[in-house]
Write a protein that holds these residues in place. Structure first.
Motif, PDB file in Angstrom:
ATOM      1  N   ARG A 142       0.777  -1.214  -0.153  1.00  9.71           N
ATOM      2  CA  ARG A 142      -0.116   0.057  -0.004  1.00  9.71           C
ATOM      3  C   ARG A 142       0.724   1.145   0.069  1.00  9.71           C
ATOM      4  N   ASN A 143       0.274   2.405  -0.583  1.00  5.93           N
ATOM      5  CA  ASN A 143       0.824   3.565  -0.464  1.00  5.93           C
ATOM      6  C   ASN A 143       0.766   4.411   0.876  1.00  5.93           C
ATOM      7  N   ALA A 144       1.053   5.741   0.919  1.00  5.01           N
ATOM      8  CA  ALA A 144       0.944   6.249   2.129  1.00  5.01           C
ATOM      9  C   ALA A 144      -0.523   6.552   2.526  1.00  5.01           C
ATOM     10  N   ALA A 145      -1.091   6.754   1.368  1.00  5.65           N
ATOM     11  CA  ALA A 145      -2.747   6.958   1.599  1.00  5.65           C
ATOM     12  C   ALA A 145      -3.628   5.728   1.737  1.00  5.65           C
ATOM     13  N   GLY A 146      -2.837   4.567   1.852  1.00  2.00           N
ATOM     14  CA  GLY A 146      -3.600   3.237   2.272  1.00  2.00           C
ATOM     15  C   GLY A 146      -4.246   2.597   0.630  1.00  2.00           C
ATOM     16  N   THR A 147      -3.786   2.962  -0.080  1.00  7.23           N
ATOM     17  CA  THR A 147      -4.307   2.474  -1.465  1.00  7.23           C
ATOM     18  C   THR A 147      -3.443   1.347  -1.822  1.00  7.23           C
TER      19      THR A 147
END
Length: 760
Positions: free
Chosen positions: A80-85
């Motif tokens: 996941r990326n920092a945004a949780g995606t």
């Protein structure tokens, strides 16, 4: 008893399944944590290459999450990326119940995402239930035993169980200790060549700490050429299933030092299942390789010393050979005069030092030589500063420091337990000499001390010869203490008149037995003729001494090689009736020369016979063919385009082409055939007993092997050979040169035909 049985049954019903569950889940959790941390590092490398666009590296990220788990079972992974995606994930989802672990992803200390892994624990849960059922039945059985059988039987059963458990623990501990303490390295790698397990000796051999080797690929330890060699060996083991024993591999340690290892490797595979990797034993053979080089050079020095009594000639050649083993900028040999307490520079090679030139003498007091005499062993000295050196060695070292020399190694020259001089190595580089060089220098010092002593002895013998009658007692004492054999022989009969102790030891006879026999009786029958010409020249007065090598026969039948120097004892106005013979045992040197002769018949690059070896063996086979009336086949082969390969691809690639040609020839010809590289791009093969050879079949087989090689190897050129074959018929014999010329002509005819074909 019923209560004890009930308690034991409860323990089995609860402890076994609970213990299994905790152990299984703990193992999965630990493996998952290691695997997640390792893969997170791979993701961070992708992030570092493209910090702002890493989320779009879908193929590389998908490749990372899709790597097989350590236990080979499906594992769900999510990036996941920092945004949780979700950026990437596996195609499968772990079946519940699961355990999971998560690792944050960083770029320059900044969190940019996370890596999560989930692993199903359904299997441990199912097995826990099964173990619970099994343990309950086992508990009931124990309860029944406690209730039914007397306590003595139960005690005996429990004692047997404890004894078996203790034996298992001792066996496991024993093999673990063996693996941890053996000198050889043990390793296990997966099929990709990544290290999964190894012992401490493996880490020591390669010079890496354990945490760095874990997961490291074997290619890190070697260059590209050796990596190919290792891959071919592992691939052969994988394909054939046959373990490989004793292949040598040149590796590079973490500190950059080259190391030679001997490796044995075999497959890791359970019966009926596919291999999962390789395991093997690694042995460091660097010392053996260096020892072989040292042995050859020391043997050369030994042959040099044994070949002449001219000590100045020994000095000149000795320094050149020693430099191959120990680097130096200045080499000095000092000889001591203890009556005058002085040292004389008998020989100097290299850098000039004022006050320490050849032939000059200086006082021993306050010198390094004096320190060597006191220690009677070698010294390594680092020249720190003129002041410090002047304090330690006030009369010798300052001028050496001023000449730019910074390291010094000195060893005593000891003969018959007496220090007769010192051998000094000096270098401009600080810390040039390790302990290994000191040990080697002491061995070299022992050899040169023997040469100096022998030269002195020979000089003394010549002086003694002129005044034999006046100093017979002194002469006998000198001869008895000599390290070589000495004898006085009657020239007309060969009868021994006097012999010393060393000669008796050399031929395994007592003094009485020697005085009762002749030199002819202890000489090998094949060497008796060697004396005839020499004795005639000595009697005629045309020479005053002579040397020759021959074989003596010991009393037990063993052969001793000796080098003898014969000097006639003359009386004024008379022909010599006796001679003085100095006998040196050269058996060991002869053995080493035999080894060197074998090496001189081989081509160093291809390990085939060289021109000298081929001519020697081929001449023997021609004689044998004439006696047996059997034909031979000589094939002359040329490696096409080798000059073009050397000019355009480099000589290293040209050497590879010659080595590849060697492999093809060994595949094509029989083991009994003589295969040689005559020089450059020319090869010759003499096929023994060619009656059953068909030249057409042979040509097709050779071309098939060339085509197969070109199809397999990806090179900027295609290997091509031209050849011609000539038959040797004993009924119409040819010389070896004529046979080679005939095959050579046929080869060039084929080469020209190829060239015409290319032009057309």
């Amino acid at each position: 008893m019923k209560l004890l049985g009930a308690f034991a049954a409860s323990i089995f019903a609860i402890a076994i399944p609970f213990g299994y569950y905790m152990l299984s889940v703990s193992e999965i959790r630990e493996s998952l944590a290691i695997e997640t941390a390792f893969l997170a590092k791979s993701v961070e490398k992708v992030i570092q290459t493209r910090p702002d666009m890493w989320e779009f590296e879908s193929m590389r990220l998908q490749e990372i999450v899709s790597q097989p788990a350590l236990d080979g079972k499906p594992c769900e992974r999510i990036i996941r990326n920092a945004a949780g995606t979700v950026v990437a994930k596996t195609d499968i989802a772990a079946r519940r119940p699961v355990i999971s672990t998560s690792v944050a992803l960083f770029d320059s200390g900044r969190s940019v995402g996370s890596f999560e892994a989930r692993h199903s624990i359904r299997t441990p849960v199912v097995f826990t239930v099964l173990f619970g059922i099994f343990s309950s039945l086992l508990g009931y059985l124990i309860y029944y035993i406690f209730r039914t059988y007397p306590i003595k039987k139960l005690d005996s059963t429990l004692a047997d169980l404890r004894r078996a458990g203790e034996e298992l623990r001792e066996s496991e501990e024993k093999y673990r200790n063996i693996l941890e303490n053996i000198e050889d390295g043990y390793f296990e790698v997966d099929l990709a060549g990544n290290f999964t397990f190894f012992n401490p000796s493996h880490c020591r051999i390669f010079g890496y700490p354990r945490e760095e080797i874990q997961g490291m690929n074997y290619r890190v330890f070697t260059d590209a050429e050796n990596a190919k060699k290792v891959f071919r060996t592992f691939n052969e083991v994988y394909v054939t299933g046959i373990p490989s024993k004793g292949f040598e591999w040149e590796t590079i340690r973490k500190d950059g030092a080259k190391t030679y290892i001997d490796v044995s490797v075999s497959l890791i595979a359970r019966p009926g299942e596919k291999p999962t990797g390789f395991h093997g034993i690694v042995r460091d053979i660097t010392k053996r390789k260096k020892a072989e080089q040292e042995k050859d050079i020391l043997a050369d020095i030994g042959r040099l010393i044994g070949s002449t009594l001219d000590i100045e000639e020994v000095y000149e050649q000795f320094s050149a050979k020693v430099r191959k083993l120990i680097p130096f900028d200045r080499l000095t040999i000092n000889l001591f005069n203890f009556q005058e307490n002085t040292a004389r520079n008998a020989y100097i090679y290299g850098e000039d030092v004022p006050g320490r030139r050849p032939g000059e003498s200086y006082p021993l007091t306050g010198t390094v030589s004096e320190a060597v005499i006191r220690a009677r062993t070698g010294l390594i000295i680092q020249l720190a500063s003129p002041e410090e050196m002047a304090r330690l060695y006030p009369t010798s070292i300052v001028s050496t420091f001023q000449a730019g020399l910074r390291s010094m190694m000195s060893v005593p020259l000891i003969y018959r337990d007496t220090v007769i001089g010192a051998l000094h190595f000096l270098s401009k580089m600080p810390n040039s000499y390790p302990e290994q060089d000191l040990w080697l220098a002491e061995r070299i010092g022992a050899q040169i001390a023997g040469a100096i002593a022998n030269a002195r002895l020979f000089t003394e013998l010549k002086k003694t010869e002129r005044s034999l009658r006046e100093s017979e007692g002194r002469f006998r004492a000198l001869v008895e203490q000599a390290a070589v054999g000495v004898a006085e022989i009657k020239m007309s009969t060969g009868q021994f008149i006097t012999v010393n102790r060393r000669l008796c030891e050399m031929v395994g006879r007592t003094e009485e037995e020697m005085l009762a026999t002749t030199f002819q009786a202890i000489t090998h029958p094949e060497d008796l003729h060697l004396h005839e010409e020499i004795v005639a020249l000595l009697l005629a007065g045309k020479i005053d001494h002579s040397s020759l090598e021959k074989r003596y026969l010991r009393k037990d039948g063993e052969i001793v090689w000796v080098n003898i120097t014969i000097s006639p004892l003359r009386k004024p106005g008379e022909k010599p009736g006796r001679n003085m013979t100095v006998v040196e045992d050269i058996t060991e040197r002869k053995r080493m020369e035999a080894e060197m002769r074998e090496m001189s018949l081989r081509d160093q690059l291809t390990d085939l016979y060289n021109r000298r070896g081929f001519i020697t063996l081929a001449e023997q086979q021609l004689k044998a063919a004439n006696r047996a009336q059997r034909p031979l086949l000589l094939t002359f082969i040329d490696c096409d385009g080798l000059k073009w390969i050397n000019d355009t691809q480099g000589h290293k690639e040209g050497d590879k082409a010659l080595i590849d040609t060697t492999h093809i020839l060994r595949q094509t010809f029989r083991e009994s055939d003589i295969i040689a590289r005559l020089g450059g791009d020319e090869f010759a093969i003499l096929s023994i007993d060619a009656a059953d050879l068909n030249q057409g079949d042979f040509s097709r087989r050779l071309q098939q092997h060339i085509d197969a090689f070109n199809a397999k190897e990806s090179r900027p050129y295609k290997l091509s050979l031209s050849w011609g074959a000539a038959i040797y018929n004993p009924e119409s014999p040819l010389s070896l040169d004529e046979l080679i010329s005939a095959a050579d002509g046929l080869m060039y005819a084929q080469k020209k035909a190829k060239a015409r074909g290319r032009r057309l």
